[in-house]
Design a protein around this motif. Structure first.
Motif, PDB file in Angstrom:
ATOM      1  N   THR A 162       0.826  -1.213   0.000  1.00 13.59           N
ATOM      2  CA  THR A 162       0.000   0.000   0.000  1.00 13.59           C
ATOM      3  C   THR A 162       0.859   1.260   0.000  1.00 13.59           C
ATOM      4  O   THR A 162       2.022   1.248   0.431  1.00 13.59           O
ATOM      5  CB  THR A 162      -0.919   0.046   1.231  1.00 13.59           C
ATOM      6  OG1 THR A 162      -0.104   0.062   2.418  1.00 13.59           O
ATOM      7  CG2 THR A 162      -1.864  -1.166   1.269  1.00 13.59           C
ATOM      8  N   ASN A 163       0.282   2.351  -0.489  1.00 19.54           N
ATOM      9  CA  ASN A 163       0.962   3.639  -0.399  1.00 19.54           C
ATOM     10  C   ASN A 163       1.305   3.959   1.046  1.00 19.54           C
ATOM     11  O   ASN A 163       2.380   4.500   1.342  1.00 19.54           O
ATOM     12  CB  ASN A 163       0.072   4.757  -0.965  1.00 19.54           C
ATOM     13  CG  ASN A 163      -0.009   4.733  -2.472  1.00 19.54           C
ATOM     14  OD1 ASN A 163       0.881   4.223  -3.149  1.00 19.54           O
ATOM     15  ND2 ASN A 163      -1.084   5.288  -3.019  1.00 19.54           N
ATOM     16  N   PHE A 164       0.368   3.644   1.942  1.00 15.34           N
ATOM     17  CA  PHE A 164       0.603   3.940   3.355  1.00 15.34           C
ATOM     18  C   PHE A 164       1.888   3.277   3.846  1.00 15.34           C
ATOM     19  O   PHE A 164       2.720   3.919   4.498  1.00 15.34           O
ATOM     20  CB  PHE A 164      -0.562   3.465   4.226  1.00 15.34           C
ATOM     21  CG  PHE A 164      -0.220   3.461   5.694  1.00 15.34           C
ATOM     22  CD1 PHE A 164      -0.230   4.628   6.425  1.00 15.34           C
ATOM     23  CD2 PHE A 164       0.160   2.271   6.329  1.00 15.34           C
ATOM     24  CE1 PHE A 164       0.126   4.621   7.773  1.00 15.34           C
ATOM     25  CE2 PHE A 164       0.514   2.269   7.675  1.00 15.34           C
ATOM     26  CZ  PHE A 164       0.489   3.441   8.396  1.00 15.34           C
ATOM     27  N   TRP A 165       2.054   1.987   3.573  1.00 18.27           N
ATOM     28  CA  TRP A 165       3.221   1.284   4.093  1.00 18.27           C
ATOM     29  C   TRP A 165       4.503   1.898   3.551  1.00 18.27           C
ATOM     30  O   TRP A 165       5.455   2.126   4.300  1.00 18.27           O
ATOM     31  CB  TRP A 165       3.164  -0.201   3.765  1.00 18.27           C
ATOM     32  CG  TRP A 165       4.448  -0.897   4.149  1.00 18.27           C
ATOM     33  CD1 TRP A 165       5.427  -1.362   3.323  1.00 18.27           C
ATOM     34  CD2 TRP A 165       4.915  -1.150   5.493  1.00 18.27           C
ATOM     35  NE1 TRP A 165       6.467  -1.895   4.051  1.00 18.27           N
ATOM     36  CE2 TRP A 165       6.174  -1.775   5.387  1.00 18.27           C
ATOM     37  CE3 TRP A 165       4.384  -0.913   6.761  1.00 18.27           C
ATOM     38  CZ2 TRP A 165       6.905  -2.161   6.503  1.00 18.27           C
ATOM     39  CZ3 TRP A 165       5.116  -1.297   7.871  1.00 18.27           C
ATOM     40  CH2 TRP A 165       6.360  -1.918   7.738  1.00 18.27           C
ATOM     41  N   TYR A 166       4.541   2.186   2.242  1.00 14.12           N
ATOM     42  CA  TYR A 166       5.754   2.769   1.670  1.00 14.12           C
ATOM     43  C   TYR A 166       6.089   4.101   2.332  1.00 14.12           C
ATOM     44  O   TYR A 166       7.255   4.400   2.612  1.00 14.12           O
ATOM     45  CB  TYR A 166       5.603   2.968   0.158  1.00 14.12           C
ATOM     46  CG  TYR A 166       5.754   1.704  -0.640  1.00 14.12           C
ATOM     47  CD1 TYR A 166       6.976   1.026  -0.672  1.00 14.12           C
ATOM     48  CD2 TYR A 166       4.695   1.187  -1.368  1.00 14.12           C
ATOM     49  CE1 TYR A 166       7.126  -0.141  -1.407  1.00 14.12           C
ATOM     50  CE2 TYR A 166       4.828   0.022  -2.113  1.00 14.12           C
ATOM     51  CZ  TYR A 166       6.044  -0.636  -2.125  1.00 14.12           C
ATOM     52  OH  TYR A 166       6.189  -1.794  -2.850  1.00 14.12           O
TER      53      TYR A 166
END
Length: 527
Positions: free
Chosen positions: A163-167
């Motif tokens: 996910t964008n969040f994790w990156y």
């Protein structure tokens, strides 16, 4: 211990990082402790620990790690810096100096993630599916004692890590999937107010220079004015304890210039130890050489020795025996011109010092860079430009340079970076003045390793009469490691507790109980 009893009492700080400097400042500021009776023992030739910044135009500048500050979660740091005079602006505090600078150069990243094609990714959406949201909610409400040594990837499925969040979250705070789920939970709660703006990092507070020049140097000058004693290039190798169940240090073994000696610890003396170190054993490379992998250093060895002697002093093995899971590699690049900076400012649509981490999400090394406001060092000439970057996966083979990052020279790291930026046509113009100095740090995220609640000692262990722990490897409930605040809060707790000082310690902001913050987080999770 009351003021009139200080007399001949001595306080010994083991380690010269921000925790010890803060502890010494609390002693002179809040306890009226005589400065000449405060001793800071540091094995390097310079103070600051992981808050470093050194070098010059000729040899290149080096910052081993980038430290993110936050206005709303660094309660004790800001309170302390409000009372430390600025060396550059008479009449102003370091806190006021930082606030004025940050207000003039607010952070708002326009290029947080970049894909393989060299395109800026639209990161308004966190990219969660319902399973990710449910796992996150469960993580936040589950008590810490239920986790044990659970890792983040024990809690979340594969989709979460794409996910964008994790990156964005992982590269902002340097989390790996195999790191502690408890530490991840604490971060999600402590920085809950940052969740809705993680894509711009607007909550980041910048210092005028690197953290050594902006924070450590003023603290050093402040303590010098009180006569605090600094013993440099001196290593504490062991502590001796009084027999019995209590924890009472009676002697410190030290080594200086190859000679061993003993410092007796008398009744009324205190010993405050920075146990473990994130940047210990770090190694620098050059444009033509890769950094080496060094073994365990003195702060880890000291903790190993003393924890074997007394119960309640923690379990360093959980942190210092997992180098393959705690290491990553940073690099600092010095230019004699602005060619690269001009290209990056156009690419990112951010003036240097107003953007944030630019992460190459498809990079095998998971590489990120950040351009700070220039000059970033006090002795940096106007024509010289300096930026910092790092890779979370140094054992992976590069996408352009077919070598592990840890085996790459500074020149090869620059080649890999230019490939991801698609700046190849400008390579010659960029490289002609580039000086990229890589830095391998075996223990840089050791504080995130999965742990039990007892693996970190309490700031003042049960039964201790004169020993306290400060830094990143002591236990402070609810607070988050890998921050300046953790070290400063630990130092304040240690000093007030050992000296019986009845003064408040700035409490942790409980953002998770604010309805507006909770609602904003919920909305963000569905973006």
């Amino acid at each position: 211990m009351v003021k009139q009893e200080y007399g001949k009492s001595q306080v010994y700080f083991v380690g010269g990082g921000i925790a010890s400097l803060a502890g010494a400042a609390y002693l002179v500021r809040d306890c009226d402790f005589p400065g000449q009776n405060i001793h800071i023992i540091e094995e390097m030739k310079i103070l600051g620990g992981s808050n470093d910044g050194a070098g010059d135009e000729e040899h290149g500048y080096v910052i081993r790690g980038g430290r993110m500050l936050n206005d709303e979660t660094y309660e004790n740091l800001w309170e302390l810096l409000m009372t430390i005079p600025s060396p550059d602006h008479p009449g102003k505090s370091v806190r006021e100096e930082i606030t004025e600078f940050d207000n003039a150069n607010p952070t708002h990243s326009n290029a947080r993630l970049v894909n393989r094609q060299g395109e800026v990714v639209d990161v308004l959406s966190m990219g969660f599916d319902m399973a990710d949201r449910l796992a996150m909610g469960k993580l936040i409400v589950t008590p810490e004692e239920k986790f044990g040594k659970a890792r983040i990837n024990d809690w979340f499925g594969p989709h979460f890590f794409a996910t964008n969040f994790w990156y964005m979250w992982a590269t902002t705070f340097a989390f790996q999937p195999w790191h502690s789920a408890v530490e991840f939970k604490r971060y999600m709660i402590r920085f809950m107010h940052e969740f809705p703006r993680i894509q711009t990092l607007e909550g980041v507070t910048r210092t005028p220079y690197n953290q050594y020049d902006s924070i450590i140097l003023p603290l050093h000058k402040y303590l010098e004015s009180y006569g605090v004693d600094f013993a440099m290039k001196c290593t504490v190798t062991d502590l001796q304890f009084k027999e019995g169940d209590s924890i009472t240090v009676t002697q410190m073994n030290i080594s200086q210039e190859g000679e061993g000696s003993v410092i007796p610890v008398h009744e009324g003396d205190l010993v405050i130890v920075t146990n473990g170190s994130m940047t210990e054993s770090s190694s620098l490379g050059s444009m033509t050489a890769a950094p080496k992998m060094n073994g365990k250093g003195s702060s880890w060895k000291l903790w190993d020795r003393i924890s074997a002697k007394k119960t309640g002093l923690g379990n360093p093995s959980s942190f210092d025996d997992h180098v393959n899971e705690s290491k990553w590699e940073s690099f600092t690049v010095t230019f004699q011109d602005s060619v690269f900076f001009d290209l990056m400012e156009k690419f990112s649509r951010n003036r240097a010092g107003t953007g944030a981490l630019v992460t190459f999400k498809d990079s095998s090394w998971l590489m990120s860079i950040v351009l700070a406001f220039q000059p970033h060092f006090r002795n940096q000439p106007d024509h010289v430009k300096v930026f910092w970057g790092y890779g979370l996966y140094p054992d992976n083979v590069g996408d352009f340079v077919k070598k592990k990052m840890c085996d790459c020279t500074g020149e090869e790291i620059m080649a890999e970076l230019l490939y991801h930026l698609h700046f190849e046509e400008h390579k010659d113009a960029i490289m002609v003045t580039a000086n990229c100095i890589p830095c391998m740090m075996p223990y840089i995220t050791s504080q995130f390793m999965p742990r039990l609640g007892s693996d970190r000692p309490k700031v003042v262990p049960e039964g201790s009469t004169n020993l306290a722990f400060i830094g990143q490897f002591c236990e402070i409930p609810d607070d988050v490691v890998f921050t300046e605040e953790y070290s400063v809060r630990a130092a304040r707790i240690a000093v007030y507790t050992l000296l019986g000082i009845d003064k408040p310690i700035a409490p942790i902001n409980q953002h998770q109980y604010d309805v507006r913050t909770l609602l904003a987080g919920l909305v963000t999770s569905f973006r």
